[in-house]
Scaffold this active site. Structure first.
Site, PDB file in Angstrom:
ATOM      1  N   GLU A  19       0.891  -1.159   0.000  1.00  0.00           N
ATOM      2  CA  GLU A  19       0.000   0.000   0.000  1.00  0.00           C
ATOM      3  C   GLU A  19       0.929   1.208   0.000  1.00  0.00           C
ATOM      4  O   GLU A  19       1.474   1.577   1.033  1.00  0.00           O
ATOM      5  CB  GLU A  19      -0.906  -0.033   1.230  1.00  0.00           C
ATOM      6  CG  GLU A  19      -1.948   1.056   1.245  1.00  0.00           C
ATOM      7  CD  GLU A  19      -1.530   2.221   2.111  1.00  0.00           C
ATOM      8  OE1 GLU A  19      -1.160   3.268   1.522  1.00  0.00           O
ATOM      9  OE2 GLU A  19      -1.554   2.106   3.348  1.00  0.00           O
ATOM     10  N   CYS A  29      -1.090   8.885   2.947  1.00  0.00           N
ATOM     11  CA  CYS A  29      -0.904   8.233   1.654  1.00  0.00           C
ATOM     12  C   CYS A  29      -2.101   8.449   0.737  1.00  0.00           C
ATOM     13  O   CYS A  29      -1.987   8.276  -0.474  1.00  0.00           O
ATOM     14  CB  CYS A  29      -0.643   6.743   1.845  1.00  0.00           C
ATOM     15  SG  CYS A  29      -1.917   5.913   2.823  1.00  0.00           S
TER      16      CYS A  29
END
Length: 696
Positions: free
Chosen positions: A263, A302
């Site tokens: 991720e 993120c």
């Protein structure tokens, strides 16, 4: 005015092979606000091979002895335990540079994920140690050879390497599905904020709610951890795309085919629709969303918006509105109530962001920011403060920097576009994103953008005036939905409800005869042997009923009166049931009974009318009508216990119950299948204990 207190020097330890392992020497960490020493961290002396072996040999077997529901109950109890201690975590959170609002997403968001997975497991998974997956497949014409997939826990350790920006949520969102799946976890947090992760792990270990070996923690350097991975282990990494690219080609990971899930940070885009005007509610929503993503966690997310796509003729209006919105943001000591944005995690991180910002300025110009605003507490030099900055790239279709360089801080770039096709092209130039958002009230525009962006995004939010009050925002992953994305975002998938659990399990196809497959999966398989008893199955308690218990009912011939009366009772005068001429010209060639009459008649055949132990009909699933039944046809029903689901007592309940799922098969005089469906009944348990079959 409250300010960040001077902390005692913390020495976060590793928790491996059942003991806390601390080291007096190591890397000194400083707080992000005043630059004062806050912790000394080291993993020197940790035997990584022993830690992995301990997880496999101690934690794994202990977890696999528990059912999904038992693990879920432990996870829920753990979530409650941590929630009671959340204020301790908020105090340490301030040292990382994050405000309390930022900490809420990390701390309570992480604990909330535990609650969510605990509920999901009790709701969607059986009270078993394995999970039947999909339907039974008929592999032979005669029905004696069938197959089905089942999922079982992997025998290894889930190694979870986390980023610094979410030291609590980053751990708990990975721990929850792994734990429910029955796989032990070894957490390796980023060193900058590992002291907060360690505090949470200390509380988890002290609670005694998880089996020993189910959770281990390594603070400091990971050493040769990856060298000792084996085929049954797996790695979940959160961090930069560059680091992920290096780790996933580690020789041992490649040689042993160790699953590696990434991720990674991505250049997420938010699109303001062409139809949105400055006076529309969506315009204000867009500005607030971009501003929130720039300033939340000081832009260290993120999923944050890095590229703001705006119709070219609305750029000036967006810049002006953003300038006003960001002008309200106060910067400084996050312990103060009047501060809305804290600092980056470290001065080193600030330097990296500044370097990237300079590179971005080769193709874009700063339109908001560039001047240091007054701090409300904190130290400009020793702290890691960086003011919110917005750039404008006038020619985004020919530029490279905005689509390749990520400033992991409070920085976003405005990208003007002229057509929806251009907007889609610009968003895709990021080469894969975790999250994207579309702000518009025009459904056709929203549809075009979703379809255009779907192939390169892991999650898309369509935000407008109708869902704004309940929306969790562009940058908020949710336990029920996928967190991950293709391409640059890493190609991984986390969370996503039950899919996150299944990811930690091995799928195996089992081929057998129906009776053997039913014994293996503990669910009735059509064609398997059944047990018929003189005692009606509805007269048995939950504990007495066994999978495979069956009842074959008496026969009933369907008459014209049945059809006419049912039509009159329900008002269903569809021509196939009541119009002789129309029915002959229809697909059946004759009048046929209502499908719902058939299942009602079947209920009359198998129901036992006296009170208890069956308390209520809980639902009906998977209904299929297969063969039409005409006037003069004769039906009978076979009812077979398919599976059992034990229910826990809820607050205020005193009557223990469980859900029994029955397979109902209606056949005609030629033994042709007329209809099939599953019935759920709420059945009283004779005792508040475990199912004897589950203890076997």
């Amino acid at each position: 005015m409250t300010t960040l207190p001077t902390p005692d020097l913390l020495r976060p330890a590793s928790y491996v092979y059942g003991t806390w392992h601390a080291n007096p020497d190591g890397e000194t960490l400083v707080d992000a606000i005043y630059g004062r020493p806050v912790a000394v961290i080291s993993s020197e002396g940790v035997d990584f091979a022993q830690a992995l072996a301990y997880g496999r040999d101690v934690g794994g077997p202990a977890l696999r002895r528990l059912t999904f529901h038992t693990r879920a109950r432990a996870l829920r109890a753990l979530a409650t335990h941590l929630m009671e201690r959340k204020e301790d975590y908020y105090t340490l959170n301030l040292l990382t540079g994050a405000t309390r609002r930022d900490g809420w997403v990390d701390i309570e968001g992480g604990i909330g994920t535990l609650f969510s997975y605990a509920s999901l497991a009790r709701r969607e998974l059986p009270d078993e140690r394995f999970l039947p997956d999909g339907k039974v497949e008929q592999l032979g014409k005669g029905g004696t050879f069938v197959g089905r997939h089942i999922l079982v826990p992997r025998d290894g350790v889930a190694v979870q390497i986390n980023a610094y920006n979410f030291p609590v949520w980053g751990m708990l969102e990975k721990l929850a599905p792994a734990f429910i799946a029955g796989m032990p976890t070894l957490v390796k947090p980023a060193p900058q904020t590992a002291y907060l992760t360690e505090r949470v792990v200390r509380d988890i270990v002290a609670s005694g709610l998880l089996p020993e070996g189910a959770l281990q923690l390594v603070t400091g350097d990971p050493g040769d951890l990856l060298d000792h991975l084996e085929e049954q282990d797996m790695v979940a990494f959160t961090g930069s795309a560059a680091t992920a690219a290096k780790l996933k080609v580690h020789p041992n990971i490649v040689a042993r085919n160790v699953p590696f899930v990434t991720e990674a940070d991505s250049l997420n885009a938010s699109v303001l629709g062409l139809t949105v005007r400055p006076e529309d509610p969506e315009f204000a929503l867009y500005v607030k969303e971009v501003a929130r993503e720039i300033t939340g966690k000081a832009g260290q997310k993120c999923t944050a918006i890095r590229r703001a796509l705006v119709p070219r003729d609305r750029v000036e209006a967006v810049v002006e509105a953003l300038r006003k919105e960001l002008g309200k943001v106060t910067l400084g000591d996050p312990a103060r109530d009047d501060v809305r944005m804290g600092a980056l995690v470290s001065t080193a991180q600030r330097e990296r962001v500044q370097a990237t910002l300079e590179a971005l300025r080769e193709e874009a110009r700063v339109v908001i920011g560039g001047e240091e605003r007054d701090l409300l507490g904190g130290d400009r030099e020793k702290g890691a403060f960086l003011d919110p900055t917005v750039l404008l790239c006038d020619s985004p279709l020919t530029a490279r920097g905005p689509h390749e360089l990520e400033a992991f801080g409070p920085v976003a770039t405005l990208l003007p576009y002229d057509t929806l096709d251009d907007a889609v092209r610009l968003a895709k130039m990021g080469r894969g994103s975790l999250a994207g958002s579309i702000i518009t009230h025009d459904r056709a525009e929203a549809t075009d953008l979703v379809m255009g962006l779907a192939s390169t995004h892991g999650r898309l939010l369509v935000l407008n005036r109708n869902n704004a009050k309940e929306s969790t925002g562009h940058g908020s992953p949710l336990p029920q939905l996928k967190h991950g994305g293709p391409g640059r975002a890493g190609g991984g998938e986390e969370l996503a409800g039950a899919a996150g659990i299944k990811h930690h399990m091995n799928k195996v196809a089992v081929q057998a005869d129906p009776t053997t497959l039913a014994a293996v999966t503990r669910e009735y398989v059509p064609g398997a042997e059944v047990r018929e008893d003189v005692v009606h199955p509805f007269r048995k308690s939950f504990d007495e009923i066994q999978v495979g218990d069956s009842l074959l009912t008496h026969r009933r011939t369907v008459t014209e009166a049945d059809i006419v009366n049912f039509a009159g009772l329900t008002g269903d005068h569809f021509y196939a049931h009541v119009d002789e001429i129309g029915a002959k010209e229809g697909i059946f060639g004759k009048r046929v009974a209502h499908g719902y009459f058939l299942i009602s008649a079947a209920a009359g055949q198998f129901v036992s009318a006296a009170p208890g132990p069956v308390l209520a009909n809980y639902g009906l699933e998977n209904l299929r009508f297969i063969t039409p039944v005409g006037i003069g046809d004769t039906i009978r029903t076979r009812l077979t216990c398919k599976r059992k689901i034990r229910k826990d007592l809820r607050p205020g309940e005193t009557r223990p119950t469980g859900v029994v799922e029955w397979r109902a098969e209606i056949t005609n005089q030629n033994e042709e299948l007329v209809a099939t469906y599953d019935i759920l009944t709420l059945v009283e348990r004779s005792r508040d204990g475990a199912d004897p079959a589950l203890e076997a």
